[in-house]
Design an enzyme around this catalytic site. Sequence first.
Site, PDB file in Angstrom:
ATOM      1  N   HIS A   1      41.682  45.234  34.235  1.00 54.28           N
ATOM      2  CA  HIS A   1      41.290  44.416  35.491  1.00 54.28           C
ATOM      3  C   HIS A   1      42.062  45.255  36.620  1.00 54.28           C
ATOM      4  O   HIS A   1      43.401  45.644  36.300  1.00 54.28           O
ATOM      5  CB  HIS A   1      41.382  43.038  35.779  1.00 54.28           C
TER       6      HIS A   1
ATOM      7  N   GLU B   1      34.056  47.741  38.767  1.00 56.69           N
ATOM      8  CA  GLU B   1      34.807  47.003  39.928  1.00 56.69           C
ATOM      9  C   GLU B   1      35.239  47.774  40.986  1.00 56.69           C
ATOM     10  O   GLU B   1      36.455  48.434  40.850  1.00 56.69           O
ATOM     11  CB  GLU B   1      35.674  46.037  39.505  1.00 56.69           C
TER      12      GLU B   1
ATOM     13  N   ASN C   1      35.603  35.096  36.199  1.00 58.39           N
ATOM     14  CA  ASN C   1      37.025  35.315  36.079  1.00 58.39           C
ATOM     15  C   ASN C   1      37.827  34.456  37.227  1.00 58.39           C
ATOM     16  O   ASN C   1      37.849  34.784  38.578  1.00 58.39           O
ATOM     17  CB  ASN C   1      37.377  36.650  36.749  1.00 58.39           C
TER      18      ASN C   1
ATOM     19  N   GLY D   1      37.659  41.107  46.744  1.00 56.51           N
ATOM     20  CA  GLY D   1      38.148  39.950  47.437  1.00 56.51           C
ATOM     21  C   GLY D   1      38.283  40.406  48.945  1.00 56.51           C
ATOM     22  O   GLY D   1      38.877  39.697  49.726  1.00 56.51           O
TER      23      GLY D   1
ATOM     24  N   LYS E   1      40.871  33.941  37.625  1.00 52.00           N
ATOM     25  CA  LYS E   1      42.325  34.554  37.806  1.00 52.00           C
ATOM     26  C   LYS E   1      43.298  33.489  37.967  1.00 52.00           C
ATOM     27  O   LYS E   1      42.977  32.691  37.238  1.00 52.00           O
ATOM     28  CB  LYS E   1      42.186  35.024  39.371  1.00 52.00           C
TER      29      LYS E   1
ATOM     30  N   GLU F   1      43.511  44.751  39.279  1.00 57.56           N
ATOM     31  CA  GLU F   1      44.734  43.768  39.661  1.00 57.56           C
ATOM     32  C   GLU F   1      45.785  44.163  38.844  1.00 57.56           C
ATOM     33  O   GLU F   1      46.959  44.175  39.119  1.00 57.56           O
ATOM     34  CB  GLU F   1      44.265  42.389  39.953  1.00 57.56           C
TER      35      GLU F   1
ATOM     36  N   SER G   1      32.543  41.582  44.571  1.00 62.08           N
ATOM     37  CA  SER G   1      32.108  40.478  45.612  1.00 62.08           C
ATOM     38  C   SER G   1      30.798  40.174  45.237  1.00 62.08           C
ATOM     39  O   SER G   1      30.056  40.337  46.410  1.00 62.08           O
ATOM     40  CB  SER G   1      32.420  41.025  47.002  1.00 62.08           C
TER      41      SER G   1
END
Length: 255
Positions: free
Chosen positions: A98, A170, A10, A176, A12, A100, A215
Amino acid sequence: MPRTPLVAANWKMHTTHEEADRLAREIAAGAAAVQDVDVVVCPPSCYLMPVGAALAEQKGGALGSQDVSEIVGTGAHTGDISGAMVRDCGGTYAIVGHSERRATRGEDDACVARKFEAAQAAGLIPILCVGETLEERDGGETDAVLARQLGAVLEQVGIAAFATAVVAYEPVWAIGTGRSASPEQAQAAHARLRATLAASDAKIADSVRILYGGSVKADNAAELFAQDDVDGGLIGGASLKAEQFNAIVKAAGNH
């Protein structure tokens, strides 16, 4: 049931056209050299076609989108990308839900379930993301959050839809941040997700690939992938460096 590992990149909102082409070729070359691992690359939507062309030319890896509209068909939906458009660009996978997008775009469980359904209606394989925040984990709510997020999709599409889908766990607190769930924590969450699916259909649950997406790096991938219910990874930052990503793919191939 043996499950072929899957490792998805991914990217991003990173890369330029030139960088995307180079990175796709390097990842494809690495994927072609590893047996029995499926590799998916999810670039920014504006690079779907050139990245797809690079993957095809190098004969390694499939193409996926980072998101897909919940709307099926066409219409006045500025900024949306339909599943049919992703397919037209050569895509076969689509990330939905996702963390985010849940956090910064206000996508709730119902929206994610509609996106899952729309992706499948277009012939795409959804990569459904689920996971808890640090506050939810510290509050002992991990199992309830995962059950709620997965349950919303099950209610929308039914268990049969998961025969052609991927789930990605996730933990939001490990994305991150450089912090990763321990192999034992990852396995516990993956096992819970599989058990939730098995309550509806044990055979389908046993066949669904559940990826870890918090991660993952070259130095912790092997230990994570050695867990019984961890079937690969959804890779963010490490997928922007071909050497690291290819090492992760290789680690998946060893399990």
